[in-house]
Design an enzyme around this catalytic site. Structure first.
Site, short mmCIF file in Angstrom:
data_model
loop_
_atom_site.label_atom_id
_atom_site.label_comp_id
_atom_site.label_asym_id
_atom_site.label_seq_id
_atom_site.Cartn_x
_atom_site.Cartn_y
_atom_site.Cartn_z
N LYS A 1 45.82 58.15 8.73
CA LYS A 1 46.84 59.02 9.34
C LYS A 1 47.22 58.48 10.71
CE LYS A 1 46.17 63.27 11.34
NZ LYS A 1 46.98 63.53 12.54
N ASP B 1 64.17 69.48 13.70
CA ASP B 1 65.43 69.32 14.42
C ASP B 1 66.54 69.81 13.50
OD1 ASP B 1 67.51 68.35 16.18
OD2 ASP B 1 66.13 66.82 16.91
N THR C 1 47.65 75.57 13.34
CA THR C 1 46.41 76.35 13.43
C THR C 1 46.12 76.74 14.89
OG1 THR C 1 45.25 74.25 13.30
CG2 THR C 1 45.24 75.61 11.33
O1 C5P Z 1 38.90 64.70 14.85
P1 C5P Z 1 39.31 65.74 13.86
O2 C5P Z 1 38.63 65.61 12.51
O3 C5P Z 1 39.25 67.15 14.40
O4 C5P Z 1 40.86 65.40 13.59
C1 C5P Z 1 41.68 66.19 12.79
C2 C5P Z 1 43.07 65.64 12.77
O5 C5P Z 1 43.93 66.55 12.10
C3 C5P Z 1 43.69 65.41 14.16
O6 C5P Z 1 44.58 64.29 14.06
C4 C5P Z 1 44.46 66.68 14.40
O7 C5P Z 1 45.55 66.50 15.25
C5 C5P Z 1 44.93 67.00 12.99
N1 C5P Z 1 45.25 68.41 12.74
C6 C5P Z 1 44.34 69.44 12.92
N2 C5P Z 1 44.69 70.73 12.66
C7 C5P Z 1 45.93 71.01 12.24
C8 C5P Z 1 46.86 70.00 12.04
C9 C5P Z 1 46.48 68.69 12.31
O8 C5P Z 1 43.20 69.19 13.28
N3 C5P Z 1 46.25 72.26 11.96
#
Ligand code: C5P
Length: 233
Positions: A32, A64, A119
C-alpha cells in the site's frame, strides 16, 4: 476470491521504502502506497515498485468534483496500480465518474474501493462537524451500499465492520481492513483491533498491516506470520 495481506509502506522516502522491500526475496508482498510516500516519491515510486513485481494499492482517497476525479483516476489507471480508492462522501455522481475514468480502453481497470466514514471520525464529530445525525453504523452501511450501487468493488472498513458489510452488500463486495495486530503485539494508536486470524474468520478480504510488519525486528518473518494466520498457508 483473492485474499491477501497488504503491507502499508508508510515511509517518508523512496530509499527507505526500497531498502525495506529489498528484504523480501521470496514472495512479493502486496504494497500500500499512501499519501506520504506518493507525495514524496511521485508516480516514479509507483512505477518502480510495480516493476519489481509487487501489486499496489494506491491509497490516495480522492474526493473532488466528478470531472476532476474522473481525470485523476484515468492518470492513476495508466500507472497500472491494482487497487485505488476515494471517499464515498463525494456522492454517487463522483463515484460513477471515477469508475469511468479508471476503466482502460481494453475494459480492464484497477479495483476501486470506497472509504466510508474515516475511523478517526466518531459519532460526536460526525454530528458536530458534519451535521449528520444518523447512527454512524447506519451511515457507514449506507455509504457502502451507495458504493456498491455505483459499481465499486468494496470498502475500506474496520475488521469489526467487515461481517456487517458482507451481510448488507453480499459476500463478493470486498472488505479491505486496517487495524490488524498480532495477539502478542503492540497496539500503537489503533484502538479497535483484530488479529489476522480473527480478520480471516470474520471475512475480511484484504488486511492492511503497517507497523506490526514495518517496525518488526524481522519484517519478513512478521509478514510470513500474517500470511499464515490470515490465509492459513
Ligand atoms: O501501522 P498500522 O498497521 O496501524 O497501519 C495501518 C494503515 O492503514 C496505515 O497506513 C493507516 O493510515 C491506514 N488506515 C487505518 N485506518 C483507516 C484507514 C486507513 O489505519 N480507517
Amino acid at each position: 476470491m483473492a485474499k491477501d495481506v497488504i503491507i502499508a509502506c508508510d515511509f517518508e522516502s523512496k530509499e527507505k521504502t526500497l531498502a525495506f522491500l529489498d528484504k523480501f526475496t521470496g514472495r512479493k508482498p502486496y504494497v500500500k502506497i499512501g499519501m506520504e510516500l506518493f507525495y514524496a516519491g511521485g508516480p516514479e515510486i509507483v512505477r518502480e515498485i510495480k516493476a519489481r513485481g509487487h501489486k499496489i494499492f494506491l491509497d490516495l482517497k480522492l474526493h473532488d468534483i466528478p470531472n476532476t476525479v474522473k481525470k485523476a483516476m484515468a492518470v492513476l489507471s495508466k500507472l497500472d496500480v491494482d487497487m485505488c480508492n476515494l471517499h464515498a462522501g463525494g456522492t454517487k455522481p463522483m463515484m460513477e465518474a471515477a469508475l469511468v475514468g479508471l476503466t482502460r480502453e481494453d475494459g480492464t481497470r484497477p479495483l476501486l474501493i470506497a472509504v466510508t466514514q474515516l475511523t478517526s471520525t466518531d459519532q460526536e464529530a460526525m454530528e458536530r462537524d458534519l451535521l449528520i445525525h444518523e447512527p454512524i453504523d447506519k451511515v457507514v452501511m449506507h455509504y457502502a451500499k451507495n458504493a456498491q450501487e455505483c459499481g465499486l468493488d468494496g470498502v475500506v472498513c474496520s475488521p469489526l465492520e467487515a461481517g456487517k458489510v458482507h451481510d448488507v452488500c453480499g459476500e463478493k463486495f470486498l472488505t479491505v481492513t486496517p487495524g490488524v495486530r498480532f495477539a502478542d503485539g503492540d497496539k500503537g494508536d489503533q484502538k479497535r483491533v483484530m488479529t489476522p486470524a480473527e480478520a480471516r474468520k470474520i471475512g475480511s478480504d484484504y488486511i492492511v498491516v503497517g507497523r506490526p510488519i514495518t517496525a518488526a525486528e524481522d519484517p519478513v518473518a512478521a509478514y510470513e506470520r500474517c500470511i499464515k494466520e490470515f490465509l492459513g498457508e
